[in-house]
Motif scaffolding. Sequence first.
Motif, PDB file in Angstrom:
ATOM      1  N   GLU A 129       0.701  -1.227  -0.010  1.00 34.58           N
ATOM      2  CA  GLU A 129       0.224   0.093  -0.066  1.00 34.58           C
ATOM      3  C   GLU A 129       0.841   1.355   0.060  1.00 34.58           C
ATOM      4  N   SER A 130       2.079   1.216   0.665  1.00 38.53           N
ATOM      5  CA  SER A 130       2.841   2.515   0.599  1.00 38.53           C
ATOM      6  C   SER A 130       3.471   2.589  -0.716  1.00 38.53           C
ATOM      7  N   GLU A 131       3.708   1.398  -1.399  1.00 37.51           N
ATOM      8  CA  GLU A 131       4.462   1.613  -2.732  1.00 37.51           C
ATOM      9  C   GLU A 131       3.429   2.145  -3.606  1.00 37.51           C
ATOM     10  N   SER A 132       1.923   1.620  -3.476  1.00 41.86           N
ATOM     11  CA  SER A 132       1.135   2.100  -4.392  1.00 41.86           C
ATOM     12  C   SER A 132       0.625   3.591  -4.470  1.00 41.86           C
ATOM     13  N   ARG A 133       0.847   4.025  -2.882  1.00 39.00           N
ATOM     14  CA  ARG A 133       0.572   5.389  -2.623  1.00 39.00           C
ATOM     15  C   ARG A 133       1.486   6.243  -3.182  1.00 39.00           C
ATOM     16  N   ARG A 134       2.761   5.913  -2.948  1.00 40.66           N
ATOM     17  CA  ARG A 134       3.990   6.414  -3.696  1.00 40.66           C
ATOM     18  C   ARG A 134       3.964   6.758  -5.206  1.00 40.66           C
ATOM     19  N   TYR A 135       3.333   5.486  -5.778  1.00 38.39           N
ATOM     20  CA  TYR A 135       3.136   5.468  -7.060  1.00 38.39           C
ATOM     21  C   TYR A 135       2.164   6.312  -7.580  1.00 38.39           C
TER      22      TYR A 135
END
Length: 343
Positions: A129-135
């Motif tokens: 979810e953190s990676e998705s948010r940053r993306y």
Amino acid sequence: MEPAITGKKILIIDDDESVLRTLKRIIDKIRRECVLASSAEEARRILEQESFDLVLCDIRLPGESGMDLVRHILSGYPETAVIVVSGLDDPDVAEKALEIGVYGFIVKPFKVSEVIINVSNALRRQKLESESRRYRENLEQLVAVRTEKLQDTLDGLIKVVAGIVESKDPYTAGHQRKVAELACAIACEMDFATDQVKGILMAGTVHDLGKVAVPSEILSKPGRLSNIEFAIIKEHPQVGYDILKGIDFPWPVAMMVLQHHERMDGSGYPCGLKGNEILPEARILMVADVMEAMASHRPYRPLIGIDIALEEIAKNKGILYEPDVVDACINLFSKKNFCFTSS
């Protein structure tokens, strides 16, 4: 045993020292760094000083309730996952916790495997979810940059097109820019949205684009135009619309250009539209166009002046022109000292 995940920190909150020690031993088995807190107050202090990937929080704490602390963590630290630990196997409490966004619900006394599975799954989900948010954030920034570049390109193109029209009709050099300037000022006076004002600026800057199809000798002819010559002039809104309609503007620019010579009573051209059939933006452009035209020199007549132009629109308020637009325009000149700055 799965390998350690570098930098993964876990905060464990429980008022029972034995539970804290037990959970720490389990977390140590999966090689995660952990910090202990025995109250909500202590947990808040720690959270202000350090960042955590996961929080294991007892639902019953002295002073502030565990659920209130969980809500605080979820809202104030969106990058941090939360697992609730409870001494009661209560489905309603578990459902409520999951509804507010916790990643798991562990019931005491817990099994080592249950804790490890919950913690490992929560950390994987938190990472994804953190990676998705940053993306998404990076993508939004990229879109914003590309949009700004596209807008700059569009602005440049519009200025070039406007220059072509004005090079053909030297007597109205700067007319489009001045109309756009006044139209935007009127729109702002009427509290139009910023995005709408941008569209009006774009349309005003090219509203006479269709004059490229009018012979230069007609555009610059001194004295009164013949009926045939005036009929040719009256085609320029349609020509401008036909040129612009294929461009995918974010605003109805082509339609504004088509309608800028319409009148509220249906006496305008080229379509004889009336009232609400005319776009609000076009109602502004028509007043700005009349004001600027009367305030400037033309080959077929001398300069008339701002005062007479204001009298003209006031006299035809509610007949040819939208009352609110006329009021805004008069207010700009009479109370706010508006003057054209475009050359």
